[in-house]
Design a protein around this motif. Sequence first.
Motif, PDB file in Angstrom:
ATOM      1  N   VAL A  43       0.867  -1.334   0.005  1.00  0.00           N
ATOM      2  CA  VAL A  43       0.201   0.158   0.046  1.00  0.00           C
ATOM      3  C   VAL A  43       0.847   1.321  -0.073  1.00  0.00           C
ATOM      4  O   VAL A  43       0.447   2.334  -0.630  1.00  0.00           O
ATOM      5  CB  VAL A  43      -0.856  -0.120   1.324  1.00  0.00           C
ATOM      6  CG1 VAL A  43      -1.641   1.331   1.297  1.00  0.00           C
ATOM      7  CG2 VAL A  43      -1.958  -0.948   0.926  1.00  0.00           C
ATOM      8  N   LEU A  44       1.856   1.232   0.770  1.00  0.00           N
ATOM      9  CA  LEU A  44       2.948   2.485   0.700  1.00  0.00           C
ATOM     10  C   LEU A  44       3.558   2.610  -0.525  1.00  0.00           C
ATOM     11  O   LEU A  44       3.716   3.798  -0.893  1.00  0.00           O
ATOM     12  CB  LEU A  44       3.750   2.171   1.726  1.00  0.00           C
ATOM     13  CG  LEU A  44       3.417   2.347   3.395  1.00  0.00           C
ATOM     14  CD1 LEU A  44       4.484   1.941   4.489  1.00  0.00           C
ATOM     15  CD2 LEU A  44       3.144   3.905   3.575  1.00  0.00           C
ATOM     16  N   ASP A  45       3.761   1.504  -1.345  1.00  0.00           N
ATOM     17  CA  ASP A  45       4.523   1.519  -2.548  1.00  0.00           C
ATOM     18  C   ASP A  45       3.224   2.438  -3.587  1.00  0.00           C
ATOM     19  O   ASP A  45       3.744   3.358  -4.273  1.00  0.00           O
ATOM     20  CB  ASP A  45       4.784   0.416  -3.030  1.00  0.00           C
ATOM     21  CG  ASP A  45       5.896  -0.291  -2.557  1.00  0.00           C
ATOM     22  OD1 ASP A  45       6.782   0.716  -2.003  1.00  0.00           O
ATOM     23  OD2 ASP A  45       6.354  -1.578  -2.611  1.00  0.00           O
ATOM     24  N   ILE A  46       2.229   2.011  -3.477  1.00  0.00           N
ATOM     25  CA  ILE A  46       1.208   2.438  -4.398  1.00  0.00           C
ATOM     26  C   ILE A  46       0.754   4.116  -4.025  1.00  0.00           C
ATOM     27  O   ILE A  46       0.884   4.923  -5.059  1.00  0.00           O
ATOM     28  CB  ILE A  46      -0.042   1.915  -4.319  1.00  0.00           C
ATOM     29  CG1 ILE A  46      -0.153   0.370  -4.895  1.00  0.00           C
ATOM     30  CG2 ILE A  46      -1.218   2.778  -4.955  1.00  0.00           C
ATOM     31  CD1 ILE A  46      -1.217  -0.557  -4.472  1.00  0.00           C
ATOM     32  N   CYS A  47       0.796   4.202  -2.658  1.00  0.00           N
ATOM     33  CA  CYS A  47       0.625   5.582  -2.312  1.00  0.00           C
ATOM     34  C   CYS A  47       1.881   6.543  -2.637  1.00  0.00           C
ATOM     35  O   CYS A  47       1.636   7.834  -3.228  1.00  0.00           O
ATOM     36  CB  CYS A  47       0.290   5.611  -0.750  1.00  0.00           C
ATOM     37  SG  CYS A  47      -1.296   5.121  -0.200  1.00  0.00           S
ATOM     38  N   SER A  48       2.819   6.155  -2.775  1.00  0.00           N
ATOM     39  CA  SER A  48       4.133   6.963  -2.826  1.00  0.00           C
ATOM     40  C   SER A  48       4.077   7.414  -4.399  1.00  0.00           C
ATOM     41  O   SER A  48       4.613   8.338  -4.663  1.00  0.00           O
ATOM     42  CB  SER A  48       5.420   6.310  -2.288  1.00  0.00           C
ATOM     43  OG  SER A  48       5.679   5.140  -3.525  1.00  0.00           O
TER      44      SER A  48
END
Length: 194
Positions: free
Chosen positions: A49-54
């Motif tokens: 999720v953090l990868d997508i958000c970034s």
Amino acid sequence: MVTAVTNRKLCRGDFLEQIEVLCRGGVDWIILREKDMTESEYEELAGKVLDICSKYDTECMLHHFVQAAKHLGCDRIHLSLPDARATDPEVRQSFRVLGISVHSAEKAVEAERLGAAYVTAGHVYETSCKPGLAPRGTKFLREVCGSVKIPVHAIGGITEQNMAETFACGAAGVCLMSAMMNMTEEEIANLNRR
């Protein structure tokens, strides 16, 4: 300010694809709140999720699992008030953004004292997530907003129809869960224009 609070079990499609939809639609923040997972399961999901958000410059707040946030290098965490009380002050202060959930003006004041950058206050309206529990209402929201200097984000039963009312009470933002798990990019963009 519009925050999506996750619950992957409410998502009809692929959860990670919905995270991407939320980001493309322009939500300001995502709180990854997956309460039924173990810490290791949560950490694995949070990394994705953090990868997508970034990719979209969307702020992602991790929820409850302090060590998972530390392992992933995430400097944003959202905690319940009991969790915040139980977390070492140095650890709390090591996060750039600390959010705390509260259910009264008195607890909002305590959260601010504990170092919260913002609080979520709820549940304001009737919601299917809290069946049989009476909503606290707009008077409660006004009291919370008037009791602290930090931003208050209204949560619980927030809809397009009542968003303006929450802002009129002094809320700096709104949090939506159930609706966000199945909204389209266009619906989210329209929500952000309100």
